[in-house]
Design an enzyme around this catalytic site. Structure first.
Site, PDB file in Angstrom:
ATOM      1  N   GLY B 274     -97.127 -45.119 -24.127  1.00 40.00           N
ATOM      2  CA  GLY B 274     -96.745 -43.720 -24.008  1.00 40.00           C
ATOM      3  C   GLY B 274     -95.573 -43.533 -23.061  1.00 40.00           C
ATOM      4  N   GLY B 276     -94.024 -41.881 -19.202  1.00 39.80           N
ATOM      5  CA  GLY B 276     -94.441 -41.584 -17.837  1.00 39.80           C
ATOM      6  C   GLY B 276     -94.469 -42.817 -16.963  1.00 39.80           C
ATOM      7  N   SER B 277     -94.859 -42.602 -15.712  1.00 41.77           N
ATOM      8  CA  SER B 277     -94.739 -43.664 -14.718  1.00 41.77           C
ATOM      9  C   SER B 277     -95.658 -44.849 -15.033  1.00 41.77           C
ATOM     10  CB  SER B 277     -95.044 -43.119 -13.324  1.00 41.77           C
ATOM     11  OG  SER B 277     -96.350 -42.581 -13.286  1.00 41.77           O
ATOM     12  N   ILE B 278     -96.859 -44.592 -15.543  1.00 34.02           N
ATOM     13  CA  ILE B 278     -97.754 -45.731 -15.826  1.00 34.02           C
ATOM     14  C   ILE B 278     -97.194 -46.569 -16.972  1.00 34.02           C
ATOM     15  CG2 ILE B 278    -100.079 -46.437 -16.481  1.00 34.02           C
ATOM     16  CD1 ILE B 278    -101.115 -43.824 -15.221  1.00 34.02           C
ATOM     17  N   GLU B 299     -93.785 -44.938 -30.697  1.00 27.88           N
ATOM     18  CA  GLU B 299     -93.102 -43.734 -31.177  1.00 27.88           C
ATOM     19  C   GLU B 299     -91.852 -43.399 -30.376  1.00 27.88           C
ATOM     20  OE1 GLU B 299     -96.166 -40.711 -31.128  1.00 27.88           O
ATOM     21  OE2 GLU B 299     -96.051 -40.491 -28.971  1.00 27.88           O
ATOM     22  N   ASN B 390     -98.361 -30.093 -22.921  1.00 28.26           N
ATOM     23  CA  ASN B 390     -97.382 -30.430 -23.956  1.00 28.26           C
ATOM     24  C   ASN B 390     -98.000 -30.537 -25.344  1.00 28.26           C
ATOM     25  OD1 ASN B 390     -96.406 -32.546 -21.411  1.00 28.26           O
ATOM     26  ND2 ASN B 390     -95.071 -30.898 -22.103  1.00 28.26           N
TER      27      ASN B 390
END
Lengths: 528, 528
Positions: B274, B276-278, B299, B390
């Site tokens: 996905g 984001g930071s992780i 994606e 979101n």
């Protein structure tokens, strides 16, 4: 001797005949703590002779709780096996679905550890080695119709996870069912590879065959061959009633509307239908309806499917199991073998319930939940949010990947404590198996809510209006208005809920025997 | 004139040049109430010139609330378009995902009707005609790099739902982006049929191409061609921190364990990660880790993917969008075009997120939720159970169909009212997007819980033990013990909950600013 041929007739791999023994002789192979893989899917095609012999052994020798297994099968198996095993405390872990009062009791009192999984995912994940420490199973028990010269297994009334099991088990016991005709030729077995070597399933119509009729089996793994005369304890037929007929009526009207709008072809799309009275009513509606040249791509074929064939409306049916009643279902099927045989195929669960063919074919998925909420989250598994009934089954496999994702339910169910019954449309489902993102259409006998393209707050209005029972509509509308006002004022109202009272109807049922609450102000009710 | 070529260079279908006009000239085509389909996926490849011209027009003429559209795109688009439109009250309906403070505010106060859908399902369902009355859309606005002689559209930094849009729209406006290099050749466009005529997607590796680089478009539908110089407003890079590094560390260890156990090949399986930071930390961990010859099937490709390529560990990446930062992401990509070009492919959302290739390839799916509960139900969308952030995005597409389904989250998030933060591991998720049936592994900086084959009550213990923050572990364990005792005694304890207090931690946060409750007895707390 059997009117359906002897064991010697059925076992064409002659070297295996030396491994013939009685079910009782097989007891020696079993030890407490073993991981077992069974054939079977819904009460069809499961082993019977050995499970019954083991149960008799435990009962006769007071071994309750001392001979305990981890039991994995494609879905549920007959009550005379798993439910009796549960009564005799013979089950530790049970995956991924079950049926029976005693096994459910064992699960809900914490004696049996059950895992509830999308069946299509379970069939895949077990082949990945996810359910035991080393991914292996001690003994596989597989019911077959026949064994070919090159040790191909011709299965019986279901495929389940046999294609996976024969690779995952160290030892295999075969039950050759000579108590019924052979199902040889009905199955389409495709032995799939694991990623990254997996190939496409080239199924483009319900009738496409991509495999062979046999599961290839290493003969050296087979430790015993047992002659069995037990037939499947098929499910009793769930009759239709006014409620299910009304639901079927709404669906027929909806299908006609979709055809008119050009969103469905005139012969619809391959149908998936769950089990129970509503599913039977829907199949009945189709058998008597205006649509022709239909096809079915589903997981379970029940008695009504024979009526559907006989109506001339159904061209072909693909499933994982043929779960007919003992009488008149199976006799009717066998007596008309030539009529039905070329119109059915049974596939491994890993293919019947795989997202790939379901999405490609564009299945119309129809299943019954316990309840659904005003935002279209559905509870298929846990009554009251915590008590297991049977499990999720394949509902999510079809609902998540179908063309149209439909759930149907009566608007209320009977209650011992409230003559108006308990509502199946609730503010918030206490357990969620299917989310708002997965469902297109909800139906009750009251009406049909088409949720496609409808945002949450409008969706809630529509579901209450179309699906709610008149006795419950005002209560649900009050909740929606109250929670919408509360959340919108605070700028947190995409999908309004008030968590201090979202389950008040359920709590009121537990405390006062009715879900028809009079006052949504929970603090007053609790503290006064 | 442009350093990247003129409009005349880019539009090789010369007859279309007569339709060239300015963005402002296009305003006349738009009327309030229209259904619009945009290119774009995450802030990449979305139209900019026309949305900005329309916003300027509304602002200049005080048309707020008077020129309002239903906006459909593959996912979110840049804030300078949809978020500004929301500020100017230009959006009525918005599907299936969005990004921006003002659009979120519009949704949560009830001004904008948003539908939140699995992206892969949305891409399919829109082609089925599910989101408007007649399934049609008034105007499509598509950003392209170039148009071929036979009117094939070479897209830009994403594919989104363009392959569907060109068939669903009555009129199409093309924005030719000459403000950046052409992306021609990067895309693999497969124009799929609807059921019952759908063919298999013969993708067997992340790099398999099954289509052509262009979206075929009927030139008669094109009503305007606009020269645009706006670049994507790429997302700011989400930096790693100790928490995300710890999570990535647990995952690397887990992957190594799975390889050792034989459940993963040495080069793992295609990765979905996905944003984001992780996600960035995980990609960083892989770039510096022991695994080689890796592939990505996801994606969204972000900046860290370039590092991953540069590390030599990543062979190929397939995605729906190239969502790089304005600086240094895109310049770095363009400056090293030859290095990256042959190693990436962009696919339509209906294929990048389709269950078929995700399951066949066996993706390792990794996504971050808002929170998850002790039974492994995850909330990805609604903070506090009601406030939209979101949307669901493609998390469910990959988690439901992947080989390993992993969610990762910090164990706590910062709070303004509690120095210990709020817990991301809760008794019951107030909104559920992914169910217990879908998830294999949960990870926080505290540890990793492998849930495969683990039944609910054991699962709860494991999740609390491995993933819970030490400050919250005793509180969660108390809830589990209390609710288990309560439900098991009553024979309703497959998955224990107590509905009068399942959300007490969240309610306490709202009322008292902390989730660290002292007493689970809700009646005492409320009434005393």
């Amino acid at each position: 001797m059997s009117e359906f041929g002897t064991l010697e007739d059925r076992v064409r791999r002659k070297s295996l005949l030396s491994k013939t023994m009685s079910a009782t002789d097989c007891i020696k192979f079993f030890k407490t703590g073993q991981n077992l893989l069974w054939s079977g899917f819904t009460p069809a095609g499961y082993p019977k002779a050995i499970p019954i012999a083991l149960a008799d052994h435990v009962e006769a020798n007071n071994l309750q709780g001392k001979l305990k297994f981890n039991l994995f099968a494609g879905a549920s198996v007959g009550a005379e096996t798993e439910d009796r095993w549960a009564t005799l405390d013979m089950i530790d872990r049970r995956w991924p679905y079950q049926t029976g009062k005693n096994i459910a009791k064992g699960i809900n009192t914490g004696r049996i550890r059950m895992g509830d999984k999308h069946l299509g995912l379970f069939a895949q994940d077990i082949s990945y080695g996810f359910y035991t420490e080393n991914g292996r199973y001690d003994i596989g028990i597989i019911e077959v119709s026949a064994i070919t010269e090159d040790c191909g297994l011709a299965l019986t009334s279901s495929c389940g996870i046999v294609a996976e099991a024969i690779n995952l088990c160290d030892k295999i016991i075969i039950e050759v069912n000579t108590g019924q005709p052979s199902f040889e030729g009905l199955h389409d077995i495709h032995m799939q590879q694991k990623p990254p070597h997996r190939a496409p399933f080239l199924i483009t119509e319900a009738h496409t065959r991509i495999g062979t009729p046999y599961v290839p089996c290493d003969p050296d793994k087979i430790i015993a061959v047992v002659d069995s005369k037990y037939r499947d304890k098929g499910r009793a037929f769930a009759g239709q009633d006014d409620t299910s007929d009304a639901i079927a009526g709404h669906l027929m009207e909806f299908f006609a509307h979709e055809v008119k709008k050009g969103r469905l072809p005139e012969n619809l799309l391959p149908l998936q239908s769950g089990v129970g009275s509503i599913a039977n009513a829907v199949v009945g509606g189709l058998a008597n309806g205006p649509f022709t040249n239909l096809s079915v791509y589903t997981e379970v074929l029940q008695d009504t499917m024979l009526d559907f064939f006989d109506s001339g409306k159904l061209n072909f049916a693909s499933a994982c199991s043929l779960s007919l009643s003992e009488d008149p279902g199976f006799p009717r099927f066998f007596d008309n073998w030539d009529k039905y045989f070329g119109k059915c195929v049974l596939r491994p669960l890993s293919i019947s319930n795989a997202p790939e063919p379901i999405r490609r074919l564009g299945c119309i998925a129809m299943n019954t939940p316990v309840e659904f909420d005003i935002y279209a989250h559905a509870n298929s598994t846990l009554v009251g949010g915590t008590r297991m009934i049977n499990g999720l089954g394949g509902s999510g496999d079809f609902l998540r990947n179908g063309y149209l994702k439909i759930m149907h339910s009566p608007s209320t169910r009977p209650s011992k404590t409230d003559p108006h019954g308990i509502t199946c449309v609730v503010p918030k489902a206490p357990h969620i198996d299917h989310t708002e993102h997965d469902l297109d259409v909800l139906v009750t006998e009251q009406g049909l809510a088409d949720l496609r393209g409808v945002a949450p707050k409008e969706r809630a209005k529509l579901i209450i209006e179309k699906c709610g029972h008149p006795e419950y509509k005002p209560i649900l509308n009050d909740y929606l208005q109250m929670s919408s006002k509360h959340c919108l004022e605070r700028g947190v109202g995409h999908e309004p809920q008030m968590f201090d009272r979202a389950f008040k109807m359920q709590q009121n049922l537990a405390e006062n025997g009715t879900m028809r609450i009079k006052n949504w102000d929970i603090k007053v009710d609790l503290c006064e």
